[in-house]
Scaffold this motif. Sequence first.
Motif, mmCIF file in Angstrom:
data_model
loop_
_atom_site.group_PDB
_atom_site.id
_atom_site.type_symbol
_atom_site.label_atom_id
_atom_site.label_comp_id
_atom_site.label_asym_id
_atom_site.label_seq_id
_atom_site.Cartn_x
_atom_site.Cartn_y
_atom_site.Cartn_z
ATOM 1 N N ASP A 185 0.816 -1.401 -0.234
ATOM 2 C CA ASP A 185 0.095 0.086 0.269
ATOM 3 C C ASP A 185 0.940 1.109 0.091
ATOM 4 O O ASP A 185 0.439 2.364 0.275
ATOM 5 N N GLY A 186 2.059 1.213 -0.263
ATOM 6 C CA GLY A 186 3.042 2.276 -0.201
ATOM 7 C C GLY A 186 3.680 2.392 1.132
ATOM 8 O O GLY A 186 4.609 3.453 0.997
ATOM 9 N N THR A 187 3.331 1.668 1.830
ATOM 10 C CA THR A 187 4.013 1.851 3.419
ATOM 11 C C THR A 187 5.354 1.050 3.314
ATOM 12 O O THR A 187 5.708 -0.150 2.939
ATOM 13 N N GLU A 188 6.452 1.754 3.548
ATOM 14 C CA GLU A 188 7.794 1.434 3.626
ATOM 15 C C GLU A 188 8.424 1.629 5.195
ATOM 16 O O GLU A 188 8.254 2.892 5.609
ATOM 17 N N LEU A 189 9.022 0.649 5.598
ATOM 18 C CA LEU A 189 9.729 0.886 6.912
ATOM 19 C C LEU A 189 11.271 0.860 6.865
ATOM 20 O O LEU A 189 11.758 -0.284 6.281
ATOM 21 N N LEU A 190 11.936 1.855 7.300
ATOM 22 C CA LEU A 190 13.502 1.863 7.030
ATOM 23 C C LEU A 190 14.058 1.107 8.019
ATOM 24 O O LEU A 190 13.726 1.409 9.129
ATOM 25 N N LEU A 191 14.788 0.306 7.633
ATOM 26 C CA LEU A 191 15.708 -0.586 8.617
ATOM 27 C C LEU A 191 17.228 -0.562 8.108
ATOM 28 O O LEU A 191 17.646 -0.183 7.160
ATOM 29 N N VAL A 203 14.380 -2.092 3.701
ATOM 30 C CA VAL A 203 13.007 -1.629 3.858
ATOM 31 C C VAL A 203 12.093 -2.953 4.249
ATOM 32 O O VAL A 203 12.282 -3.917 3.579
ATOM 33 N N TRP A 204 11.096 -2.631 5.047
ATOM 34 C CA TRP A 204 10.073 -3.469 5.076
ATOM 35 C C TRP A 204 8.672 -2.942 4.541
ATOM 36 O O TRP A 204 8.448 -1.660 4.714
#
Length: 620
Positions: A185-191, A203-204
């Motif tokens: 859905d366009g959500t990305e979490l930087l890791l 990214v997750w």
Amino acid sequence: MVFTADADGRCQVFTWDATTGRAEQVTDRPGGTLRCAIDHGARVWWFAEDADGRGHWRFRSFDGGEDRRGLEGVADGSPRGLALTPDGTVAVATASDGGTTVHIGQRGGRARAVTRVEGHAVLVGISPDGRHLAVGGPAASGRAVTVLSPDGTVRAVLDGGPHGGELWALGFRPASGTATGDGGDGTELLLVRQHRDRYVLAVWRPGAGPLTWEWCAFDTEITASWYPDGDAVLVRQERHGRSLLHRADPRTRSVAAVPAPPGTLLAAAARPGGDVHCLWTSASQPPRMLSTAGTPLPPLGTVAGSVPGDHRETWTPGPDGPVHSLLALPDGAAPAPAVFLVHGGPADHDRDAYDGVVHSLVASGFAVVRANYRGSTGYGPRWRRAYPAGVGLTQVQDLAAVRADLVHRGLVRADATALWGTSWGGYLALLAAGVDPALWHAVVAVKPVADCAAAHRTATPALRALDERLFGGTPDTVPEAYARSSPVRYVPRLRAPLLVVAAERDDKCPPEQVRDYLRALALAGVRHEALWLDTGHDGYDGRDHVAVLRRAIGFLGRELRGSDRPGSRAAHRPPPDVPLRPERDPGPPSAAATGTGTTPAHRRGGHRAEGRRQQRPAGG
């Protein structure tokens, strides 16, 4: 913007309006205020805490007016994170009773609980649409990162493995911009993950799991944040005591350097249009704000004039590689009496950055040595986990090697070397003085660990977890490991006089284990002074810092060169078993700004305490 800086000797929150070029003070709390943030509607947020470090988040309009509680119904606790969305959704995490609770709600409204995590955890962020929350746990554990829905439903649990698999979450991509992967859905979490002795961004995405950016790898510790458009990432790398900036572009899979002057960046934030705002410093220059695009930024009330001394660096050969040290020499003939300022952590490092204690010591005629011993960050994963001689004992070996090297070079006096450390640094100072009593001639230990097993029993969950990782178990399962690394074991060997500073409200280096250590010193007949502060582990009131600084420099002057007194050294020495409390200094110290700085590494509490106060994170 919002920032923290000195206000008559205390750290307080300020705003800066770029259109008027004017800074205004927001908080005036007696105990000081450090943690602050600004939301999408330019509301100013700060954490209002008591003397024990417990409190809650408050906010007000950028232009002033009455302040309000950020979320109603959230009990006071220790701060573990603040996250804000453009539509006014607020998430906060607070720690109490051995665990961390995450709440969510609308700004100023009633909160509802999302989850409670036993042990240490931090709220990393919330996605712009408010549909995902990221909670960070121990980086080497099976719950390094947990992604949840606002109702508490677990969406993903990301593992971090020991010895090369640690994983940290850094924040969600802004609403603007283009996702770097397919689907979702366009959500990305930087890791950031430790991988093959390097640190690699990843990214997750919902439904896809982590995607590693193998093209974006670094040999030393990093932290990172999204550019406002969400199409690139600003990477701040800590390498060999200095900072480097990079722009990582996932569309082209390229990394480009962002120009920055040599030294340390205590904070860096990307702005619209590609500008980057930094809080920069070096060993000879107090902190100041810089813009890569030349944008005017607020001047900081700080130390005027040049920093005294000759600032240089040395490398000392060692079994796992050379030990890097930052050296400041006073004006005049060498060798000089030397003070080894021992940094805390252990996962931290000394930087090419202004330090008021270094300034004061050099101006008082002392050489200052800041050694980045094994276990320090900024030199790669292998260096950070190198403990071949055991916890603390490895670091003591490095301090002794650096001392021998500098004596051999004729830079410091062999008969006048002292140790000064805070928190973990204070622990190492006490341990080194007991393990190598012939090498050290005076010790200043501020808020130290003196008995590893006793500290473990009463410290915070995060520090107990750190102890168990370092020692390989609890004091019950590996008692000899804790005993071998505890300063209290070596009290009978001590020769150097000690100044021990402790805090009545310290939850990281608890006061009772310090009291036990002081009793052991008295029984062994070891000369010592004690000074107690009515603070927690961290302190935001400059008068306490100045009281410790004055006391320590006077102590070191008497012990290393017999200065600051007429007659014999014993003439003005306090009785060894009488704890002393500082008088309140009626005047403020020299103004000094506080800034920000994080690395993906858990810390015991570092060196942020009275007597040696370097910068710490200002964000929630």
